[in-house]
Design a protein around this motif. Structure first.
Motif, mmCIF file in Angstrom:
data_model
loop_
_atom_site.group_PDB
_atom_site.id
_atom_site.type_symbol
_atom_site.label_atom_id
_atom_site.label_comp_id
_atom_site.label_asym_id
_atom_site.label_seq_id
_atom_site.Cartn_x
_atom_site.Cartn_y
_atom_site.Cartn_z
ATOM 1 N N GLN A 105 0.833 -1.209 0.000
ATOM 2 C CA GLN A 105 0.000 0.000 0.000
ATOM 3 C C GLN A 105 0.867 1.259 0.000
ATOM 4 O O GLN A 105 0.595 2.218 -0.726
ATOM 5 C CB GLN A 105 -0.924 0.041 1.237
ATOM 6 C CG GLN A 105 -2.178 -0.784 1.096
ATOM 7 C CD GLN A 105 -1.963 -2.245 1.493
ATOM 8 O OE1 GLN A 105 -0.840 -2.688 1.716
ATOM 9 N NE2 GLN A 105 -3.048 -3.005 1.551
ATOM 10 N N GLU A 106 1.942 1.217 0.815
ATOM 11 C CA GLU A 106 2.829 2.395 0.864
ATOM 12 C C GLU A 106 3.501 2.613 -0.481
ATOM 13 O O GLU A 106 3.674 3.747 -0.929
ATOM 14 C CB GLU A 106 3.886 2.207 1.959
ATOM 15 C CG GLU A 106 3.327 2.373 3.359
ATOM 16 C CD GLU A 106 4.354 2.003 4.431
ATOM 17 O OE1 GLU A 106 4.467 2.740 5.410
ATOM 18 O OE2 GLU A 106 5.024 0.951 4.287
ATOM 19 N N ARG A 111 3.954 5.753 -5.518
ATOM 20 C CA ARG A 111 3.892 5.896 -6.982
ATOM 21 C C ARG A 111 2.864 6.954 -7.366
ATOM 22 O O ARG A 111 3.071 7.719 -8.309
ATOM 23 C CB ARG A 111 3.528 4.555 -7.624
ATOM 24 C CG ARG A 111 4.698 3.587 -7.618
ATOM 25 C CD ARG A 111 4.301 2.288 -8.240
ATOM 26 N NE ARG A 111 5.439 1.415 -8.476
ATOM 27 C CZ ARG A 111 5.350 0.092 -8.470
ATOM 28 N NH1 ARG A 111 4.196 -0.502 -8.239
ATOM 29 N NH2 ARG A 111 6.413 -0.650 -8.707
ATOM 30 N N ASP A 112 1.753 6.982 -6.646
ATOM 31 C CA ASP A 112 0.741 8.008 -6.928
ATOM 32 C C ASP A 112 1.305 9.408 -6.680
ATOM 33 O O ASP A 112 1.069 10.329 -7.458
ATOM 34 C CB ASP A 112 -0.495 7.809 -6.040
ATOM 35 C CG ASP A 112 -1.366 6.677 -6.547
ATOM 36 O OD1 ASP A 112 -0.965 6.029 -7.528
ATOM 37 O OD2 ASP A 112 -2.438 6.446 -5.962
ATOM 38 N N ARG A 113 2.065 9.533 -5.584
ATOM 39 C CA ARG A 113 2.653 10.855 -5.294
ATOM 40 C C ARG A 113 3.576 11.253 -6.430
ATOM 41 O O ARG A 113 3.634 12.408 -6.819
ATOM 42 C CB ARG A 113 3.463 10.792 -3.988
ATOM 43 C CG ARG A 113 2.623 10.795 -2.738
ATOM 44 C CD ARG A 113 3.444 11.263 -1.534
ATOM 45 N NE ARG A 113 4.602 10.432 -1.243
ATOM 46 C CZ ARG A 113 4.573 9.305 -0.521
ATOM 47 N NH1 ARG A 113 3.430 8.887 -0.012
ATOM 48 N NH2 ARG A 113 5.679 8.614 -0.298
ATOM 49 N N PHE A 114 4.268 10.262 -6.970
ATOM 50 C CA PHE A 114 5.221 10.541 -8.037
ATOM 51 C C PHE A 114 4.531 11.204 -9.236
ATOM 52 O O PHE A 114 5.100 12.052 -9.901
ATOM 53 C CB PHE A 114 5.917 9.245 -8.468
ATOM 54 C CG PHE A 114 6.941 9.462 -9.516
ATOM 55 C CD1 PHE A 114 8.198 9.930 -9.176
ATOM 56 C CD2 PHE A 114 6.638 9.245 -10.849
ATOM 57 C CE1 PHE A 114 9.143 10.181 -10.147
ATOM 58 C CE2 PHE A 114 7.581 9.493 -11.831
ATOM 59 C CZ PHE A 114 8.840 9.955 -11.475
ATOM 60 N N PHE A 443 5.178 2.151 -18.236
ATOM 61 C CA PHE A 443 4.405 3.067 -17.407
ATOM 62 C C PHE A 443 2.944 3.178 -17.842
ATOM 63 O O PHE A 443 2.300 4.188 -17.613
ATOM 64 C CB PHE A 443 5.021 4.471 -17.410
ATOM 65 C CG PHE A 443 6.331 4.548 -16.696
ATOM 66 C CD1 PHE A 443 6.444 4.136 -15.377
ATOM 67 C CD2 PHE A 443 7.454 5.057 -17.326
ATOM 68 C CE1 PHE A 443 7.654 4.221 -14.702
ATOM 69 C CE2 PHE A 443 8.669 5.144 -16.664
ATOM 70 C CZ PHE A 443 8.774 4.725 -15.348
ATOM 71 N N SER A 444 2.447 2.145 -18.541
ATOM 72 C CA SER A 444 1.083 2.263 -19.071
ATOM 73 C C SER A 444 0.043 2.385 -17.961
ATOM 74 O O SER A 444 -1.019 2.946 -18.180
ATOM 75 C CB SER A 444 0.762 1.075 -19.971
ATOM 76 O OG SER A 444 1.080 -0.121 -19.307
ATOM 77 N N ASN A 445 0.340 1.850 -16.765
ATOM 78 C CA ASN A 445 -0.636 2.021 -15.693
ATOM 79 C C ASN A 445 -0.421 3.328 -14.948
ATOM 80 O O ASN A 445 -1.365 4.066 -14.671
ATOM 81 C CB ASN A 445 -0.618 0.831 -14.734
ATOM 82 C CG ASN A 445 0.721 0.626 -14.081
ATOM 83 O OD1 ASN A 445 1.688 0.286 -14.748
ATOM 84 N ND2 ASN A 445 0.794 0.855 -12.797
ATOM 85 N N LEU A 446 0.842 3.680 -14.689
ATOM 86 C CA LEU A 446 1.116 4.877 -13.897
ATOM 87 C C LEU A 446 0.599 6.139 -14.598
ATOM 88 O O LEU A 446 0.033 7.034 -13.983
ATOM 89 C CB LEU A 446 2.627 4.973 -13.665
ATOM 90 C CG LEU A 446 3.081 5.832 -12.508
ATOM 91 C CD1 LEU A 446 2.446 5.387 -11.210
ATOM 92 C CD2 LEU A 446 4.603 5.790 -12.373
ATOM 93 N N TYR A 447 0.779 6.181 -15.899
ATOM 94 C CA TYR A 447 0.333 7.359 -16.659
ATOM 95 C C TYR A 447 -0.922 7.066 -17.466
ATOM 96 O O TYR A 447 -1.106 7.609 -18.547
ATOM 97 C CB TYR A 447 1.455 7.830 -17.585
ATOM 98 C CG TYR A 447 2.631 8.418 -16.850
ATOM 99 C CD1 TYR A 447 2.519 9.657 -16.210
ATOM 100 C CD2 TYR A 447 3.833 7.750 -16.758
ATOM 101 C CE1 TYR A 447 3.583 10.200 -15.512
ATOM 102 C CE2 TYR A 447 4.912 8.281 -16.064
ATOM 103 C CZ TYR A 447 4.780 9.501 -15.441
ATOM 104 O OH TYR A 447 5.828 10.040 -14.746
ATOM 105 N N MET A 500 -3.446 2.304 -10.504
ATOM 106 C CA MET A 500 -4.067 3.084 -11.582
ATOM 107 C C MET A 500 -4.476 4.370 -10.861
ATOM 108 O O MET A 500 -5.580 4.452 -10.304
ATOM 109 C CB MET A 500 -5.305 2.374 -12.134
ATOM 110 C CG MET A 500 -5.023 1.066 -12.818
ATOM 111 S SD MET A 500 -4.190 1.258 -14.401
ATOM 112 C CE MET A 500 -5.557 1.691 -15.475
ATOM 113 N N PRO A 501 -3.583 5.351 -10.791
ATOM 114 C CA PRO A 501 -3.845 6.515 -9.948
ATOM 115 C C PRO A 501 -5.251 7.094 -10.187
ATOM 116 O O PRO A 501 -5.696 7.199 -11.329
ATOM 117 C CB PRO A 501 -2.766 7.502 -10.387
ATOM 118 C CG PRO A 501 -1.652 6.638 -10.881
ATOM 119 C CD PRO A 501 -2.322 5.463 -11.524
#
Ligand code: UDP
Ligand code: LCN
Length: 806
Positions: A105-106, A111-114, A443-447, A500-501
């Motif tokens: 979770q952390e 990653r979301d903060r990023f 990075f397809s999920n992060l972005y 998936m932010p």
């Protein structure tokens, strides 16, 4: 904490770690992937004049080697370490080098903060966790056994039969009663009333059949057996019936996994199969090379043929063919009214060379005929799938005159449709990914929010999670498709935990140790693809025609480029013209090496020759890029580029024509999930240089029956090919050696016969497992349905609204 980390902290390499992280902070990148990390560490070693062993085998070197990601967020650095296959550890490294393990979770919050998507004040995100559903199912322990699910399951089931014989034998007895084909009862009838009675009757029947001539047909003693309680399905002759009964007898008396598999594999329970492959142009001619239309179409079509043959053989051995039982395989795809010269607008098409395999094309509902009448990119397909599944169900029931026995999904869209169909029809579901886009696009999920406009990954990844968890079993073409290699993450593994932010966090997306995973590689169609040396099966007219097309024909509508010296050794490649296939990278590699140009011509069969003829974004970009590279490196006279759609016969013969000239096949993809062209080239006898990223790593044994290349290292790739060419020049036998071993490799390991045998065994064993374990999957399926209705569907509807305005 990881032993490696501890070892670094306990040694003088602690100061190197501190310095290395401090050096990283001076770089621009805040999110480093493995390649960046290795490059940075190599630079660190060079700058600090470290001895060679330090990079490779010092404790810090090893820690860095296993580090998949480093995220820098002042004042800390975060390391995601993958010390072994299918395991991940996350650490926070503070400024004063304190190492603190972190939770998943952390990590996802980090990653979301990023990407500036962390809004703690607005409440937590939806967290998806599938782990609880796997807690009560058996799981494999050793990562090396991942992908051998059925072997594990057999051992597990047979040990149950051994430990708890009463309950499991009753399960087996019940299971034998449920088999029917249309209205005919199979295996046992009501005259056998209990598991105890079954055991006695089996012995009696063994004695009965052993008194008969071995080859006496089943029909001759059918009614006597029926009186004892045995219905058709045991075998076609006295010998075969006797054998099957003996196996059951042994299973009842002393169960082990081999006997269990042998017996279950003989129960005729699969007659009707659906292979779901909705997107793209699904056809038998004139479709390959079109956008979204490549290996999957080849795979499914060959699989359908091979399945029919295998089912026919099995039914014959079971003695059911004489009763008029005929297997049926349906490939379910979409109907495309604007067919562009293909047969994709035909509702039903027989698969060539089969008795009862069909392509059934069901149209998409006409929400917006502008789109639904034409080809639709696989990235835009999501809004149509639910109604497509509903409409397909009706058509399938009519075509089969009942329910199918197995539903096999293909790719993300086909797997979602397979899930919807299997759920409605209560049928075993098998998934085949072919390629999971998540690992293909960095990075397809992060972005995802930035990419969603074009790719709609939020729909695709949700569909993937639903389908892969729902599937009764999954077949993959390689081991690494599931869990990667020592230094790369597997395609399924990438679904284990990701963010998936703003949409959801996945803390456990799939259980990689589940026995549902099975590696079953495909084969190659041996009627079309065979060694160049089999001259008796080749037509000299085809050969001459293709020689001309490949090397000399001047026809701007089909071919670009005139060769200065057509007799040079051909370097050959064939692929759809999309970015990941990287044919432009191959052209550049060729362009950069004058020496390679002196020895070889580059021959490409790919896509279209003109931008205006292409309806696909990536293909258009690649066309422009290929022309640019040809000009930039002045490859005129050294390259031929064919923009043709080959018939099946021609696409086999073309590899052989290249092999006649002792050519070489190159597959330069940036990532290749499996790579059917590699099998095609190898079986034809072409020495093959293929990407080290993905499936080819398992197909080829480097330097023995082919060669690995790193397609991002252009000079190095050219060097490798040149080295081979010069070895062949000095020792003409060398080409033949590699060629022969390539052919052997395919025949020994990659045939459709091996594939379908295994697939049908899986269908039967998982069918038995589902039945006897009384495993309650309903909770999992309800959770997946909720995901479908609450996440997938609203997004699909929103996309549909957008598309209506196009
Ligand atoms: N293919 C073809 N013509 C083309 C491009 C591809 O016939 O212009 C065929 C190729 O022979 C192979 C399949 O399409 O059978 C491609 O399969 P592969 O698994 O290599 O790649 P995919 O396209 O599925 O990513
Ligand atoms: C999709 C791909 O990308 C290829 O690597 C495979 O060979 C093909 O499907 C068939 O599975």
């Amino acid at each position: 904490m990881s032993e490696l980390f501890q070892a670094v902290l306990d040694s003088d390499q602690k100061s190197d770690l501190r310095q290395f992280v401090s050096d990283l902070r001076h770089q621009e990148k805040r999110y480093l992937l493995r390649n960046d990390i290795l490059n940075a560490f190599s630079a660190y070693c060079a700058n600090h004049e470290k001895p060679e062993y330090f990079y490779q085998s010092s404790n810090l070197g090893k820690l860095i080697y296993y580090t998949q990601e480093i995220i820098l967020e002042e004042p800390n650095a975060y390391l995601i370490v993958r010390p072994k296959i299918a395991s991940q550890e996350v650490y926070r490294l503070t400024e004063d080098l304190k190492v603190e393990p972190m939770t998943v979770q952390e990590l996802l919050d980090l990653r979301d903060r990023f990407v500036n998507r962390f809004h703690p004040t607005e409440g937590d995100l939806l967290e998806l966790d599938f782990q609880p559903f796997y807690d009560y199912t058996p799981t494999i322990r050793d990562p090396k056994n991942i992908g051998k699910g059925v072997e594990y399951l057999n051992r597990y089931l047979s040990s149950k039969l051994f430990q708890d014989p009463r309950q499991w034998q009753e399960g087996l007895f019940d299971f034998l009663q449920v088999h029917r084909c249309n209205t005919t009862q199979l295996m046992i009838n009501g005259r056998i009333e209990s598991q105890q009675q079954l055991s006695e009757r089996v012995k009696k029947a063994i004695t009965f059949v052993s008194d008969r001539p071995a080859d006496q047909p089943y029909e001759a003693f059918r009614y006597e057996l029926q009186a004892m309680g045995f219905e058709p399905g045991w075998g076609n002759t006295a010998a075969r019936v006797g054998e099957t009964l003996e196996i059951l007898d042994e299973l009842i008396d002393s169960p082990d996994h081999q006997t269990l598999e042998a017996f279950i594999s003989r129960i005729p329970m699969v007659f009707k199969i659906v292979l779901v492959s909705p997107h793209g142009w699904f056809g038998q001619e004139g479709v390959l090379g079109r956008p979204d239309t490549g290996g999957q179409v080849v795979y499914v079509l060959d699989q359908a043929k091979s399945l029919e043959t295998q089912l026919q053989e099995d039914l014959k051995l079971a003695g059911l063919d004489v009763m008029g039982v005929q297997p049926k395989v349906i490939i379910l795809t979409r109907l495309i009214p604007n067919n562009d010269g293909t047969l994709c607008n035909q509702r039903l098409e027989k698969v060539h060379g089969t008795d009862n395999a069909w392509i059934l094309r069901v149209p998409l509902r006409e929400f917006n005929p502008n789109m639904t009448n034409s080809w639709i990119s696989r990235f835009e397909f999501w809004p149509y799938l639910e109604t497509y599944a509903i409409d397909s169900e009706k058509e399938l029931l009519a075509e089969f005159q009942g329910k199918p026995d197995l539903i096999v999904g293909n790719y993300s869209d086909g797997n979602l449709v397979a899930f919807l169909l299997a759920r409605r029809l209560k049928v075993t579901q098998c998934n085949i990914a072919h390629a999971l886009e998540k690992s293909k696009y960095l990075f397809s999920n992060l972005y995802w929010q930035d990419l969603d406009e074009k790719y709609h990954f939020s729909l695709q990844f949700t569909a993937d999670l639903i389908a892969m968890n729902a599937a009764n079993f999954i077949i993959s073409s390689t081991y690494q498709e599931i869990v990667g290699t020592a230094d790369s993450v597997g395609q399924y593994e990438s679904y284990k935990c990701f963010t998936m932010p703003d949409l959801y966090h996945v803390v456990s997306g799939i259980e990689l140790f589940s026995p549902k995973f099975n590696v079953v590689p495909p084969g190659v169609n041996e009627a079309y693809y065979f060694p160049y040396s089999r001259m008796e099966d080749r037509l000299s007219s085809d050969r001459a025609r293709l020689e001309e097309i490949l090397f000399t024909l001047e026809d701007p509508s089909q071919a670009f480029g005139k060769l200065d010296d057509p007799s040079k050794r051909p370097l050959f490649s064939v692929a759809r013209l999309d970015r990941i296939k990287n044919l432009t990278g191959l052209a550049e590699c060729f362009g950069k090496s004058k020496e390679l140009q002196e020895h070889c011509n580059l021959i490409l069969v790919a896509g279209k020759l003109r931008v205006e003829e292409s309806g696909d974004n990536e293909e258009r970009d690649e066309i422009v890029k290929l022309y640019r590279i040809i000009d930039e490196y002045n490859l005129h006279g050294k390259i031929r580029w064919l923009g043709v759609r080959l018939s099946k016969t021609d696409s086999g013969e073309i590899y052989r024509v290249i092999a006649d000239r002792q050519g070489i096949f190159v597959q330069p993809a940036l990532f290749e999930a499996f790579g059917l062209t590699i099998l095609e080239a190898m079986i034809s006898g072409l020495p093959t240089f293929a990407t080290q990223f993905g499936g080819p790593l398992e197909i080829i044994q480097d330097k023995f029956n082919g060669f690995y290349i790193n397609p991002t290292h252009l000079e190095e790739t050219a060097e490798k090919i040149l080295e081979f060419v010069s070895k062949c020049d000095h020792n003409p036998n060398y080409w033949y050696e590699i060629s022969t071993r390539a052919i052997d490799r395919v025949y020994s390991t990659y045939t459709w016969k091996i594939h379908t045998n295994k697939l049908l065994t899986l269908a039967r064993i998982y069918g038995f497992w589902n039945y006897t374990s009384k495993e309650n999957r309903e909770d999992l399926l309800r959770y997946l349905e909720a995901l479908f209705y609450l996440i997938y569907k609203p997004r699909a509807q929103a996309l549909l609204e957008q598309q209506k305005h196009r």
